[in-house]
Design an enzyme around this catalytic site. Structure first.
Site, PDB file in Angstrom:
ATOM      1  N   GLU A  72      -5.598   4.617  15.751  1.00  0.00           N
ATOM      2  CA  GLU A  72      -5.535   5.453  14.549  1.00  0.00           C
ATOM      3  C   GLU A  72      -6.278   4.677  13.477  1.00  0.00           C
ATOM      4  OE1 GLU A  72      -5.176   6.412  11.138  1.00  0.00           O
ATOM      5  OE2 GLU A  72      -3.094   5.703  11.179  1.00  0.00           O
ATOM      6  N   CYS A  73      -7.436   5.205  13.059  1.00  0.00           N
ATOM      7  CA  CYS A  73      -8.397   4.411  12.297  1.00  0.00           C
ATOM      8  C   CYS A  73      -8.588   4.864  10.854  1.00  0.00           C
ATOM      9  CB  CYS A  73      -9.740   4.413  13.022  1.00  0.00           C
ATOM     10  SG  CYS A  73      -9.656   3.750  14.686  1.00  0.00           S
ATOM     11  N   CYS A  79      -2.656   5.906   5.453  1.00  0.00           N
ATOM     12  CA  CYS A  79      -3.799   6.437   6.196  1.00  0.00           C
ATOM     13  C   CYS A  79      -3.993   7.926   5.968  1.00  0.00           C
ATOM     14  CB  CYS A  79      -3.631   6.156   7.683  1.00  0.00           C
ATOM     15  SG  CYS A  79      -2.152   6.888   8.422  1.00  0.00           S
ATOM     16  N   LYS A 114     -10.710  -5.546  -3.446  1.00  0.00           N
ATOM     17  CA  LYS A 114     -11.476  -4.479  -2.809  1.00  0.00           C
ATOM     18  C   LYS A 114     -11.318  -3.167  -3.560  1.00  0.00           C
ATOM     19  CE  LYS A 114     -11.535  -1.659   1.384  1.00  0.00           C
ATOM     20  NZ  LYS A 114     -10.881  -1.411   2.693  1.00  0.00           N
ATOM     21  N   GLU A 120     -13.052   5.112   2.662  1.00  0.00           N
ATOM     22  CA  GLU A 120     -11.603   4.969   2.485  1.00  0.00           C
ATOM     23  C   GLU A 120     -11.313   3.759   1.611  1.00  0.00           C
ATOM     24  OE1 GLU A 120      -7.601   5.132   5.232  1.00  0.00           O
ATOM     25  OE2 GLU A 120      -9.294   3.945   5.960  1.00  0.00           O
TER      26      GLU A 120
END
Length: 244
Positions: free
Chosen positions: A3-4, A38, A88, A137
């Site tokens: 699951e990316c 996610c 980030k 993302e």
């Protein structure tokens, strides 16, 4: 199973009626768990006819999402997971500014406060579909709003991503909402709400959001099943006895 992640859209169609409800779900979908989720809806794709009314509601509610000590029940957001991830997220926000992304002047940029690495809810209200914050993302409390001129364009923008994990659709017309839900290439699509389903429904994505099966539901059993193939050549050998 992999699951990316995803760059999940929340699509608000022209006939979306309860904008107060939509605004509540938009904020929860984008900022819950500091956006480190996610299935977070980090892209808000909204028809231009309802954009101003929705943005007004979203911004008003965003002011209520306090950031600080997560053990204080008055706060909605805590710190990000570590310094590297904090940097980030802040870099993505600075990239959006460098690319000339325009947003509502009341948006709040990332900042470190107290003893933690806190990023306040950040909303960019005028984002082109090709902007970095609309493509990659971020995994933080950053929401990119993309305005479209038609429901068809909304679906096209929603699908213009290498990801396909989750999505939400808001519409007064159930048939129109279901058509949109079928058209969006995502593993889970919610209508007039935000969520991931529950233990009875399969969870997983299309495209670069993952492969190898689904989590939850009866389909998750495949992950714990080993398949075996047995070939037996019975041709021209006169085998007559049965096999137990």
């Amino acid at each position: 199973m992999l699951e990316c992640g995803g760059k999940n859209p929340c699509v608000v169609l022209e006939d979306a009626e309860d904008l107060d409800l939509a605004a509540d779900h938009v904020l929860n979908a984008a900022f819950w768990n500091m956006g480190e989720n996610c299935s977070a809806n980090s892209r808000l794709i909204v028809h231009e006819s309802v954009k101003e009314a929705l943005v007004e509601r979203v911004l008003a509610r965003a002011r209520e999402w306090r950031t600080g000590d997560p053990l204080d029940p008055a706060n909605h957001l805590g710190a990000l997971i570590d310094r590297g991830h904090y940097d980030k997220v802040c870099e993505y926000i600075e990239t959006a500014k460098a690319e000339g992304v325009e947003g509502d002047p009341r948006r709040r940029y990332a900042s470190a406060t107290g003893d933690g690495l806190f990023v306040t809810p950040t909303i960019f209200a005028d984002v082109e579909p090709g902007a970095t914050i609309a493509r990659e993302e971020i995994f933080g409390p950053v929401l990119a709003l993309v305005s479209v001129g038609s429901n068809e364009q909304a679906i096209a923008v929603a699908n213009d991503t290498p990801y396909g994990l989750a999505a939400s659709v808001f519409s007064r017309d159930v048939k129109r909402a279901l058509r949109a839900a079928r058209s969006i290439r995502a593993g889970t699509v919610t209508v007039n709400c935000y969520g991931e389903g529950d233990i009875t429904t399969p969870f997983g994505g299309y495209k670069q959001s993952g492969f190898g099966g689904r989590d939850n539901s009866i389909h998750a059993h495949d992950q714990y099943t080993e398949m075996k193939t047995i070939w037996v050549d019975l041709a021209d050998r006169g085998v007559e006895e049965s096999l137990d």
